[in-house]
Structure formats: structure tokens, C-alpha cells
Design an enzyme around this catalytic site. Structure first.
Site, short mmCIF file in Angstrom:
data_model
loop_
_atom_site.label_atom_id
_atom_site.label_comp_id
_atom_site.label_asym_id
_atom_site.label_seq_id
_atom_site.Cartn_x
_atom_site.Cartn_y
_atom_site.Cartn_z
N GLU A 123 22.03 -23.77 -17.04
CA GLU A 123 21.10 -22.58 -16.20
C GLU A 123 21.74 -21.58 -15.81
O GLU A 123 21.31 -20.58 -15.58
CB GLU A 123 20.34 -23.51 -14.98
CG GLU A 123 19.16 -24.31 -15.52
CD GLU A 123 18.30 -25.26 -14.49
OE1 GLU A 123 17.31 -25.54 -14.47
OE2 GLU A 123 19.43 -25.60 -13.63
N ASP A 134 0.81 -1.28 -0.03
CA ASP A 134 0.00 -0.03 0.04
C ASP A 134 0.90 1.21 -0.09
O ASP A 134 1.78 1.10 0.02
CB ASP A 134 -1.08 0.01 1.15
CG ASP A 134 -0.23 -0.18 2.54
OD1 ASP A 134 0.40 0.94 2.81
OD2 ASP A 134 -0.29 -1.12 3.28
#
Ligand code: DGJ
Length: 737
Positions: A614, A534
Site C-alpha cells: 500500500e 459557498d
């Protein structure tokens, strides 16, 4: 001047570049809302045609005018029990026992600059023309004065609001509702868009026409919550991403909240927003003032994307005080999904070495480093190192991490305590609990009573000592349960309704002190993922961990919903292992990387478990991201549907476009996408194009096109097959046409 008052018509006008906001003092002093929308030169008081609609009472001094009712006229700050039966903004009871207010104009002041709010985060001016209007309304019977505050940011198209309520009478009163603001829209048809969710699936957009009655978006959890984000939008039914009217309403508050949206008998809409009034009751003794949190408003007729851009810029530039709002963020690696509680110094150092080799900047030691924290049932509150795991303490570990060339970050959850902790054994009364009743436990933890200054001071001192004693450059500030048993030991019975809000004020006081003393520490907010995502937290934390769900597929929806109100610079986004720990889904590393690059990139896996291939791919991802990061952090974010997005630089000369295909089909229809935000008169070339997650690698697109072609004609991509396949394109302007 962005604020003016015309004494003859008694109309206030607040002007921003793209909006006008008007209010008028009514015939007997009520403050009426006239208009909020596109700029207009006239006073819009002619729109308020009084009409007698029956069963809508008249103020006593206007009883000859049956059409004049607070129940039908738009209010600037609505009251309870005064003949307006719609949602109140203020609802109080006096010591004598009567309820409600009849607020009348008593004066106003216009000042340069932006007001501040005692103890609460609020927007700030960058000395570029913000002005403050303060209008005082009074109710003589209750002895109450309400000061309505308006901060007008002309360039930003944002109007901030808050209220200060003062008891100017001789007896106590109790505020049972003290909203930050009310917005009455007397005309038009509006839909409500809000962002609901749950742990691991936050901020899912939902848009629906209003129905008669009141719809409430709220959290009574003591936190803004995963379940209902405080940010809402009211939009016209025809509003799209690119066109149409919409209002954005964003409370700057991290505690329980409510937004009531009422469609009344006349088809008018009222929105009232503020602190949750579940259990709320604030006692005001004579002379005392209560200050509400701030709420940000914007209006645009240019659709939802424009609304999002307004808030994105505003949060970055006028709310978040951290230097990291604009400074480059570190690419981090976090130990949580790599090791959970099961680590020792060697493993952390191995992760750090792996992270360094991958090209990361910062290692975050997550939960489990302190007290007897070998699982989530113990240790919260004991913020000293667990020497069994980390012999010699934090210092040698941090030194070794720093020697590798990595910064060091630490996880804390200071608002909480486990019963099995030294802190709880020493201070059992520091936890919120109702006398004589066992408190509800959540993740085996209790909530410390931050409303008590000595508890808040202790938390501040404890975290400040960590930051003083160790070379920590990042803190992840977590919160893993909501508030229940909200009773504080030191507050009298008639003030217990204040505890939830005092708790939030305690939290803000801690964050305020820490961010002031340690401006160079990057603070990442977190509450079991995005449970406190928020504007209040963003004032202190430039980034917030967006969700505990790190599955790239789920993240598409979570990050898409988040983007309506919040900028990508606020979104902590990590690449984690596959199969994903939350959903069990397997997704290719390239897809995970592309989705996480729509936020502030990090990794949350054990590099030691990666294959060589990876590792190479991640190194490349991080190299790419360093090039993209300024666009993602500071550019304009465009939603291209739910599964594609782009970031465009302020000068519109660079853009990063990402397209994903969450559910590839056999024999698919052409994948066509119209770009946004580019300069139609510019020419753009694809500087780099990569496909990710594709079973078959198509040929990269090549070419140079006009902005107009890309905007209006769009791009057609080759068919993409695979698990969450997609494409990432970096466009650069070559020349203006
Ligand atoms: C919840 C957070 O969202 C996770 O990332 C992790 O930090 C855990 N808490 C640790 O307990």
C-alpha cells in the site's frame, strides 16, 4: 462599453460576450426587467404587452391602464404591499407602522471597475473591463432609497448584483426582507436544479419542473449548510450538459439564505435570493444604510457544463483572493481519521515520518491538540497547547515536522466554545443564548457571539498569535454546529433580528484580517465536512473540506453534485482507510486514490498501518497526482455522466480522464464513453493508462486518435470487474491535424 443607457427608450443594456441583460424605466418610474439571455441588438421592451388579468392592481398614477400592473410585469427589485403579490425583494415596516415600498427610479451612474461591499466578500475585477451600474430607486412615503448594483464582467459572462438600502427619512424602519436580487423571467418554461443533502452526504443534485406557487431553497441555520446549498440553477426542460438554456445563481454568502422561485398565475417565473428572513429584522435609523450580500448570475444557452465552467473560472479568478487560488497546493496528510483525539507527539511524528516517506508535503494536526480536548465535550475556546499530549508545546513538534521536510498545518474551530473550557468559565456571556433559557447544545458545544466586536477581535487575535508564534503554513478552519438561541447580550431588543447577519459579518471581519495579515497561509474551510461550502467562504478559503464522508463510493455523488457550481480547486478530497469509517465499506486503494484526485488530494490515515504494498501504491499516487494537479486545479472539468469525469487544460492539449464503475455487473454492456473538451482537429495519444480496483487487470489501451474520434466516436473500455473498478487515462496532444 458593457453598460449603456438609452435616454429615449429609457432602456439599460448590460452586455457580456454571450449575454444581454436589459431593464427599462417604466412610464411612472418603476424599474422593469426586460430580458436576460443570448445577445440581441434590439431593446426588448416590445415584449411587455400590458394585459388586464383581473385582481392585479394598478399603480395609482396608471389607474386608467388596467393592464398595467406590478403584479404581472417583470420587476427588477420587487416590493411588498404595493400591488405585486408575488415574492418581494424588500419588505419593511416603518416606525409609523405601514409596510411595503413603491420604488421609483431616481437616477443612475455608470462607472469603470467593480463596486465593493462594506464588510462583505465580493467579486473583484482584474482590470479587464468590468463596469458597475448603480441605479437608485426611491420610495417617498417610507423615505427609503435602494441602490441596485450591477457588476458586469464582459469576458467572464457574469453579472454580479447587490443592493444598498438607505433610510433617507426621519423615522426608523425595519427591514424584514432585504434580498440581494430578483430575476423575473416572464416567458419560457423552467426547471429548478438545486443541491440538497445532509452531514456526510452534501450537495446532491435534484432537478424538477416548477409547480405553481413558491418553492424555497433555504437555510435558517446561520450557515449555508449541508442541507441546502445556496447555489441554484434554472434551466429549460430540454437543457442537458451540452446544450440548452440555463441561469446560474450563486449567492456570495455563508450564513442563512433563501432563494424563492415562484411560478405565478401567468406562467412567469420570479427568483428572489438573499439573506434568510427567518428571524431577520434589520433596524435602519435615519441616515443608516444596509448592504446586502452579493449574488453572481450567469446565463448560457450551451448547457450545464458551460454554466459550471463559467462559475469555476470566476470563483478561481475573480472571487478567491488567496494566492493559492492558482498556486500549487500541498498534498497533505491529516491526523483526524488516523488518530482522532487519541494521540501524543510521538504518534504525530510517526505519522509525519510515514507521510514524508509517502511523498506528502504537509502534515495537518487536526482536532485534539489544545486545552483539555481529549474528546469532543471539552476544550473548544482554549487555543493553547495540551502539554500532556504535546510536551514542550507546538514549537518542538513543528520543528521536527519541518526538519523532516514537511510543512505544518493546524486545525482550529474558533467560532465555538465548550462549556467545559477556560474560555467559557471566564466569559459565559460570550456564547449565544436567550436570557433565562438553557441553550440548545450540539456536539456539546455553544456558538460564540461573533456579532460582538470584542469576541470577533479576540478570535482574530488568538488565531493571529498562533500564526505569528509558530511556523504554521496551513489552517483548517472548522465549524461543527449551527446557530440557535440567537440572542446577543449587547444589542437592544429592536435590533435582535440583526444578530444572525451581524454574526456572519463578524466572521468575515476575522477572515478578512487574517487573510490580509497572513497571505502565505493556506486556509481550508470546513464545517463538519462541507456544511459551509459557498462562494462567501471561497473568497477567503481556496479550498474547503468537501465532506466528512471519505468513502470513495459516496464521494462520487458528493463531488459530482459539488462540481455543478464549484471548481475542483475548491474541493478538499482525501484518501482514508478501508473499511471506511463513515460507511464501513471496503474499497481498493486505487479507487480511493482516483476519486480523491478529482480534488485537492490529501490522505487521512495512519501510514504506520499500511502494508508495504500500500505504501508503494500511495507513493505512486502522489507522484501521478503531481503531474495531474495543474489539470485538476486549473483545467476545465467535464462531467461524463455521474461516475466519470475529465479535466482538460486551457490549451486543450492535455486531459485526465477518469471512469469508474460503481456497480459492476455480470456480463456487462460495453463501457463506452465519449470524451469532451478536446480539440477535434488535434491528435491525442494515451500517455499513461492505469486501471484501479480491478479484480482482473485488463490490457491498457494504446493508440493515437484524432480529437474528433474521441469526441464523436468515443472510447470503448475493456470490461471492468471488481470493487469500484475504473480507469484513469492521461491524454496528450501530439500534433494538430
Ligand atoms: C469535523 C471535520 O469535518 C473533520 O474533518 C474533523 O476535523 C472533525 N471536525 C474534528 O472534530
Amino acid at each position: 462599453m458593457s453598460i449603456s443607457y438609452d435616454a429615449e427608450s429609457r432602456v439599460f443594456r448590460l452586455e457580456t460576450q454571450n449575454t444581454t441583460y436589459q431593464m427599462q424605466i417604466g412610464p411612472v418610474g418603476h424599474l422593469l426587467h426586460l430580458y436576460y439571455g443570448r445577445p440581441v441588438p434590439d431593446a426588448l421592451d416590445y415584449r411587455l404587452l400590458p394585459r388586464d388579468c383581473g385582481f392585479s392592481p394598478n399603480p395609482y398614477d396608471l389607474r386608467e391602464h388596467r393592464g398595467w400592473s406590478l403584479d404581472t410585469l417583470p420587476q427588477e427589485y420587487s416590493s411588498a404591499d404595493n400591488g405585486d403579490f408575488r415574492c418581494p425583494s424588500i419588505d419593511l415596516r416603518t416606525a409609523s407602522g405601514f409596510r411595503g415600498t413603491d420604488l421609483r427610479y431616481a437616477g443612475h451612474e455608470i462607472q469603470k471597475g467593480k463596486y465593493t461591499l462594506e464588510g462583505l466578500p465580493s467579486a473583484f475585477d482584474r482590470e479587464d473591463g468590468c463596469e458597475t451600474l448603480s441605479i437608485t430607486l426611491k420610495d417617498e412615503a417610507a423615505g427609503v432609497a435602494v441602490e441596485l448594483l450591477y457588476g458586469v464582467f464582459p469576458r467572464q459572462n457574469v453579472i454580479t448584483r447587490a443592493a444598498r438600502i438607505t433610510n433617507g427619512g426621519v423615522e426608523a424602519l425595519w427591514l424584514n426582507r432585504a434580498a440581494s436580487a430578483c430575476l423575473d423571467l416572464p416567458f419560457g418554461s423552467w426547471e429548478l436544479m438545486h443541491f440538497h443533502g445532509r452531514h456526510c452526504m452534501e450537495r446532491q443534485p435534484e432537478r424538477a419542473p416548477l409547480i405553481h406557487g413558491v418553492q424555497t431553497i433555504s437555510s435558517s441555520r446561520g450557515a449555508s449548510s449541508h442541507q441546502h446549498n445556496p447555489f441554484v440553477i434554472l434551466c429549460a426542460p430540454e437543457t442537458t450538459e451540452d446544450t440548452g438554456s440555463c441561469f446560474g445563481v450563486m449567492p456570495v454568502y455563508s450564513g442563512g439564505h433563501f432563494t424563492d422561485v415562484e411560478l405565478d398565475q401567468s406562467g412567469a417565473v420570479r427568483l428572489v435570493t438573499g439573506i434568510s428572513d427567518a428571524g431577520f429584522s434589520w433596524k435602519l435609523d435615519p441616515g443608516e444604510t444596509f448592504t446586502t450580500p452579493e449574488v453572481l448570475f450567469t446565463y448560457t444557452h450551451q448547457g450545464l457544463t458551460h454554466l459550471s465552467h463559467t462559475f469555476h473560472r470566476f470563483l478561481r479568478q475573480n472571487l478567491c483572493r488567496s494566492k493559492f487560488a492558482s498556486a500549487a497546493r500541498p498534498v497533505l496528510i491529516n491526523s483526524w481519521e488516523a488518530a482522532y483525539f487519541d494521540f501524543d507527539a510521538d504518534l504525530i511524528l510517526t505519522i509525519a515520518e510515514g507521510a514524508k516517506e509517502l511523498g506528502a508535503d504537509l502534515l495537518v494536526l487536526d482536532d485534539g491538540w489544545f486545552g483539555r480536548r481529549n474528546h469532543d465535550k471539552a476544550g473548544l475556546g482554549d487555543w493553547y497547547v495540551n502539554e500532556e499530549k504535546l510536551p514542550g508545546g507546538l514549537e518542538p513538534l513543528i520543528r521536527k515536522v519541518n526538519d523532516l521536510g514537511l510543512q505544518f498545518g493546524l486545525w482550529v474551530e474558533p467560532e465555538m466554545v465548550n462549556e467545559d473550557s477556560d474560555l467559557y468559565r471566564a466569559h459565559p456571556d460570550w456564547a449565544l443564548r436567550v436570557p433565562g433559557r438553557k441553550p440548545a447544545v450540539s456536539r456539546d458545544q455553544l456558538v460564540l457571539d461573533l456579532s460582538r466586536p470584542e469576541v470577533a477581535d479576540w478570535i482574530y487575535e488568538t488565531i493571529a498569535s498562533l500564526l505569528r508564534d509558530y511556523h504554521i503554513q496551513y489552517i483548517k478552519w472548522d465549524m461543527n454546529r449551527h446557530l440557535s438561541d440567537v440572542f446577543s447580550r449587547d444589542i437592544p431588543a429592536d435590533r435582535q433580528g440583526e444578530v444572525s447577519h451581524r454574526w456572519v459579518l463578524g466572521l468575515y471581519s476575522i477572515l478578512e484580517r487574517l487573510t490580509t495579515e497572513f497571505p502565505d497561509v493556506l486556509l481550508e474551510g470546513c464545517a463538519g465536512g462541507g456544511g459551509r461550502f459557498d462562494a462567501g467562504m471561497l473568497a477567503y478559503c481556496p479550498q474547503i473540506w468537501c465532506s466528512d464522508n471519505t468513502d470513495a463510493y459516496s464521494r462520487l455523488a458528493i463531488q459530482h453534485g459539488t462540481s455543478y457550481g464549484y471548481p475542483a480547486s475548491a474541493v478538499g478530497a482525501h484518501v482514508s482507510a478501508s473499511p471506511n469509517h463513515q460507511t464501513g465499506r471496503r474499497t481498493p486503494l486505487g479507487s480511493r486514490g482516483a476519486v480523491a484526485m478529482a480534488g485537492m488530494l490529501g490522505y487521512e490515515l495512519d501510514p504506520g498501518k499500511l502494508t508495504e504494498e500500500e505504501r508503494l501504491e500511495i507513493r505512486q499516487q502522489i507522484r501521478d497526482y503531481r503531474e495531474f494537479a495543474p489539470l485538476v486545479q486549473l483545467g476545465d472539468h467535464y462531467r461524463l455522466g455521474e461516475n466519470a469525469w475529465m479535466f482538460v487544460s486551457e490549451k486543450r492539449d492535455r486531459a485526465l480522464v477518469t471512469v469508474t464503475v460503481p456497480a459492476p455487473e455480470g456480463n456487462p454492456r460495453p463501457l463506452h464513453i465519449r470524451l469532451k473538451g478536446l480539440n477535434p482537429e488535434g491528435r491525442y495519444q494515451i500517455r499513461r493508462m492505469t486501471y484501479f480496483g480491478c479484480a482482473l487487470q485488463p490490457e491498457p489501451l494504446q493508440g493515437t486518435w484524432s480529437g474528433a474520434a474521441l469526441l464523436y466516436g468515443g472510447l470503448t473500455l475493456p470490461q471492468l470487474f471488481g470493487d469500484l473498478p475504473g480507469a484513469q487515462l492521461l491524454l496528450e496532444q501530439t500534433e494538430a491535424l
